[in-house]
Design an enzyme around this catalytic site. Structure first.
Site, PDB file in Angstrom:
ATOM      1  CG  PHE A   1      -2.569   2.570   6.088  1.00 58.31           C
ATOM      2  CD1 PHE A   1      -2.464   3.560   7.054  1.00 58.31           C
ATOM      3  CD2 PHE A   1      -3.528   2.733   5.082  1.00 58.31           C
ATOM      4  CE1 PHE A   1      -3.282   4.685   7.015  1.00 58.31           C
ATOM      5  CE2 PHE A   1      -4.346   3.847   5.040  1.00 58.31           C
ATOM      6  CZ  PHE A   1      -4.219   4.827   6.002  1.00 58.31           C
ATOM      7  CB  ILE A   2       3.768  -1.029   6.372  1.00 57.85           C
ATOM      8  CG1 ILE A   2       3.645  -0.347   4.989  1.00 57.85           C
ATOM      9  CG2 ILE A   2       4.458  -2.385   6.266  1.00 57.85           C
ATOM     10  CD1 ILE A   2       2.700  -1.031   4.006  1.00 57.85           C
TER      11      ILE A   2
ATOM     12  CD  GLU B   1      -3.526  -9.594   4.703  1.00 54.48           C
ATOM     13  OE1 GLU B   1      -3.721 -10.677   4.140  1.00 54.48           O
ATOM     14  OE2 GLU B   1      -2.789  -9.436   5.676  1.00 54.48           O
TER      15      GLU B   1
ATOM     16  CB  THR C   1      -0.931   0.006   1.232  1.00 53.30           C
ATOM     17  OG1 THR C   1      -1.675  -1.212   1.228  1.00 53.30           O
ATOM     18  CG2 THR C   1      -1.894   1.177   1.220  1.00 53.30           C
TER      19      THR C   1
ATOM     20  N   PRO D   1       0.392   5.915  -0.353  1.00 56.17           N
ATOM     21  CG  PRO D   1       1.554   7.780   0.465  1.00 56.17           C
ATOM     22  CD  PRO D   1       1.768   6.405  -0.110  1.00 56.17           C
TER      23      PRO D   1
HETATM   24  C1  FAD Z   1      -5.110  -2.603  10.149  1.00 53.83           C
HETATM   25  C2  FAD Z   1      -4.520  -2.452   8.784  1.00 53.83           C
HETATM   26  C3  FAD Z   1      -3.399  -3.199   8.442  1.00 53.83           C
HETATM   27  C4  FAD Z   1      -2.806  -3.028   7.173  1.00 53.83           C
HETATM   28  N1  FAD Z   1      -1.649  -3.695   6.898  1.00 53.83           N
HETATM   29  C5  FAD Z   1      -1.063  -3.525   5.688  1.00 53.83           C
HETATM   30  C6  FAD Z   1       0.197  -4.140   5.398  1.00 53.83           C
HETATM   31  O1  FAD Z   1       0.817  -4.791   6.247  1.00 53.83           O
HETATM   32  N2  FAD Z   1       0.725  -3.968   4.155  1.00 53.83           N
HETATM   33  C7  FAD Z   1       0.106  -3.225   3.194  1.00 53.83           C
HETATM   34  O2  FAD Z   1       0.626  -3.118   2.082  1.00 53.83           O
HETATM   35  N3  FAD Z   1      -1.081  -2.589   3.448  1.00 53.83           N
HETATM   36  C8  FAD Z   1      -1.672  -2.722   4.676  1.00 53.83           C
HETATM   37  N4  FAD Z   1      -2.844  -2.065   4.960  1.00 53.83           N
HETATM   38  C9  FAD Z   1      -3.477  -1.254   3.937  1.00 53.83           C
HETATM   39  C10 FAD Z   1      -4.712  -1.930   3.337  1.00 53.83           C
HETATM   40  O3  FAD Z   1      -4.419  -3.208   2.833  1.00 53.83           O
HETATM   41  C11 FAD Z   1      -5.273  -1.018   2.239  1.00 53.83           C
HETATM   42  O4  FAD Z   1      -5.606   0.213   2.861  1.00 53.83           O
HETATM   43  C12 FAD Z   1      -6.481  -1.646   1.602  1.00 53.83           C
HETATM   44  O5  FAD Z   1      -6.069  -2.658   0.714  1.00 53.83           O
HETATM   45  C13 FAD Z   1      -7.348  -0.639   0.848  1.00 53.83           C
HETATM   46  O6  FAD Z   1      -6.585   0.258   0.119  1.00 53.83           O
HETATM   47  P1  FAD Z   1      -6.967   1.823   0.142  1.00 53.83           P
HETATM   48  O7  FAD Z   1      -7.179   2.188   1.566  1.00 53.83           O
HETATM   49  O8  FAD Z   1      -5.911   2.552  -0.605  1.00 53.83           O
HETATM   50  O9  FAD Z   1      -8.327   1.886  -0.601  1.00 53.83           O
HETATM   51  P2  FAD Z   1      -8.593   2.146  -2.163  1.00 53.83           P
HETATM   52  O10 FAD Z   1      -7.799   1.196  -2.979  1.00 53.83           O
HETATM   53  O11 FAD Z   1      -8.446   3.591  -2.435  1.00 53.83           O
HETATM   54  O12 FAD Z   1     -10.116   1.772  -2.231  1.00 53.83           O
HETATM   55  C14 FAD Z   1     -11.123   2.637  -1.681  1.00 53.83           C
HETATM   56  C15 FAD Z   1     -12.476   2.226  -2.202  1.00 53.83           C
HETATM   57  O13 FAD Z   1     -12.492   2.243  -3.625  1.00 53.83           O
HETATM   58  C16 FAD Z   1     -12.971   1.006  -4.163  1.00 53.83           C
HETATM   59  N5  FAD Z   1     -12.094   0.570  -5.245  1.00 53.83           N
HETATM   60  C17 FAD Z   1     -10.764   0.802  -5.367  1.00 53.83           C
HETATM   61  N6  FAD Z   1     -10.306   0.256  -6.506  1.00 53.83           N
HETATM   62  C18 FAD Z   1     -11.341  -0.312  -7.109  1.00 53.83           C
HETATM   63  C19 FAD Z   1     -11.506  -1.026  -8.332  1.00 53.83           C
HETATM   64  N7  FAD Z   1     -10.485  -1.248  -9.156  1.00 53.83           N
HETATM   65  N8  FAD Z   1     -12.735  -1.480  -8.628  1.00 53.83           N
HETATM   66  C20 FAD Z   1     -13.777  -1.272  -7.804  1.00 53.83           C
HETATM   67  N9  FAD Z   1     -13.691  -0.603  -6.641  1.00 53.83           N
HETATM   68  C21 FAD Z   1     -12.493  -0.134  -6.299  1.00 53.83           C
HETATM   69  C22 FAD Z   1     -12.895  -0.018  -3.046  1.00 53.83           C
HETATM   70  O14 FAD Z   1     -14.004  -0.869  -3.069  1.00 53.83           O
HETATM   71  C23 FAD Z   1     -12.870   0.806  -1.788  1.00 53.83           C
HETATM   72  O15 FAD Z   1     -14.144   0.819  -1.210  1.00 53.83           O
HETATM   73  C24 FAD Z   1      -3.413  -2.165   6.228  1.00 53.83           C
HETATM   74  C25 FAD Z   1      -4.555  -1.429   6.578  1.00 53.83           C
HETATM   75  C26 FAD Z   1      -5.082  -1.541   7.852  1.00 53.83           C
HETATM   76  C27 FAD Z   1      -6.267  -0.703   8.214  1.00 53.83           C
END
Ligand code: FAD
Length: 378
Positions: A155-156, A362, A125, A127
């Site tokens: 968010f790692i 995930e 992930t 920004p």
């Molecule tokens: C407790 C926690 C632990 C985490 N641990 C890790 C970690 O260890 N390593 C890591 O890399 N990340 C980690 N993350 C990050 C997490 O995996 C991501 O935040 C998550 O995958 C969603 O990404 P985003 O927040 O950028 O949302 P976005 O990708 O921006 O998505 C936001 C919304 O847009 C929609 N959307 C986005 N793209 C599409 C598409 N192509 N088609 C349809 N709908 C779409 C989704 O449905 C979603 O509702 C963690 C997050 C938390 C809260």
């Protein structure tokens, strides 16, 4: 088809339950409040062999198999989802190294990861995106036998704890995501303060800043330009942990609801006499049982499948169902408790805050369903 645990699985489950009840449950509130898991908890998990359950003995594991892993994560999450989350992300990073690593990479990283001396992370992930590999902006530029990595990861999990981290960056030759194994806290690697998140507290979440981090070319994980494959299949193994973590919270919610319903006085009886309470508790039990068998089955598939694409579909399906069911269950458990369920003094309020996380991590659940549909309709 045999739905019974083996003798060995029963023993491992019992050991995990006893450990969680003795060492984690008494400090679960403190972990949530301080957003910190004491090192002794991880040390004890290492001594019990939990970090290497699913890996063979020649890689430093216990050889118990992936089927045993959900049994242990469930028991730990029943006590604290923050501890379970750190355990789960460690397995995600370690499974990626185990599945895609060269013999040299495995020899270097697996023994310490399997024993829990070092805790693994996985950093995709950024920004700008958590769902779309095409949008990552971290770069890897080759310089002789090294790559120079620059970028920010958001968010790692456990990014500040020593150990390997699988990092995704666009390499300068293919322009596509490529995976690298990096040693956390190496020169050029720094982290933010931990994020203050709604639940899973104790599972620390930080941003990672990569400034001219020099990584040996030998640390490329999987072929250059093939990071998407490592991401897609590596994260499928992570979903066993996310589903098991959600399951542990659901089991705790069921137990707490039953206890509360039997204790909360109403006139000359308890609220357990109300058909509404009974129906709610039965509904919770239905979802817990369905989630349990899907999750255990996913552990079995992680151990036995020969087809990673099929496994990734099953992992997506399981993760979406179980994490959604966890939100439903925790909401119903709060309802059984009435307003008391909204108070910090009652553990169901923490379970509700924890449950809401699983749907977003995930891969958000919408994306899981696109993976399932893409597989079924292709
Ligand atoms: C407790 C926690 C632990 C985490 N641990 C890790 C970690 O260890 N390593 C890591 O890399 N990340 C980690 N993350 C990050 C997490 O995996 C991501 O935040 C998550 O995958 C969603 O990404 P985003 O927040 O950028 O949302 P976005 O990708 O921006 O998505 C936001 C919304 O847009 C929609 N959307 C986005 N793209 C599409 C598409 N192509 N088609 C349809 N709908 C779409 C989704 O449905 C979603 O509702 C963690 C997050 C938390 C809260």
């Amino acid at each position: 088809m045999d739905f019974k645990l083996t003798k060995e699985q029963e023993l491992i489950q019992k050991a995990a339950r006893e450990f969680a009840e003795k060492s984690i449950m008494p400090i679960a509130e403190q972990i949530d409040r301080d957003n910190f898991v004491p090192q002794e908890i991880f040390d004890e998990m290492g001594e019990l062999g939990f970090f290497g359950l699913q890996f063979p003995e020649e890689d430093g594991g216990t050889g118990a198999g992936y089927s045993c892993y959900p049994l242990v994560v469930e028991q730990i999450a029943r006590a604290s989802s923050g501890v379970a989350m750190t355990f789960s992300v460690h397995s995600l990073g370690t499974s990626a190294i185990y599945t895609f690593g060269t013999p040299e990479q495995k020899a270097r990283y697996m023994p310490d990861a399997s024993s829990g001396k070092k805790l693994s992370s996985f950093a995709f992930t950024e920004p700008a995106t958590g769902s779309d590999p095409k949008q990552i902006t971290t770069t890897a530029v080759q310089d002789g036998d090294y790559y120079i990595i620059n970028g920010t990861k958001r968010f790692i999990s456990a990014a500040d704890l020593d150990g390997p981290i699988v990092i995704f960056a666009k390499d300068d030759e293919t322009g596509k995501p490529t995976a690298f194994i990096v040693d956390k806290n190496c020169p050029g690697y720094s982290v933010s303060e931990p994020w203050h998140k709604i639940g899973n507290r104790g599972g620390r979440l930080l941003d990672v800043y990569l400034k001219d981090v020099r990584v040996p070319a030998a640390n490329l994980l999987g072929p250059k330009g093939n990071g998407y494959m490592v991401l897609q299949y590596g994260i499928a193994f992570g979903k066993v942990g996310v589903s098991s973590t959600a399951l542990g919270g659901m089991q705790a919610a069921l137990e707490l609801s039953i206890k509360y319903a039997k204790e909360k006085a109403h006139r000359d009886s308890t609220i357990a006499k109300f058909p509404t309470t009974q129906v709610t508790i039965a509904k919770i039990a239905e979802k817990v049982e369905a989630a349990r068998w899907l999750t255990y089955r996913l552990g079995y598939l992680a151990e036995s499948t020969k087809d990673l694409r099929e496994f990734a579909k099953e992992a997506a399906l399981t993760k979406a169902f179980v994490t959604e069911a966890a939100v439903d269950v925790s909401r119903m458990a709060v309802a059984v408790h009435g307003s008391y369920g909204l108070m910090d003094d009652y553990k169901v309020s923490m379970i509700y805050r924890d449950a809401i996380i699983g749907e977003q991590i995930e891969g958000v659940n919408d994306m899981q369903r696109m993976i399932v549909a893409g597989n079924l309709l292709s």
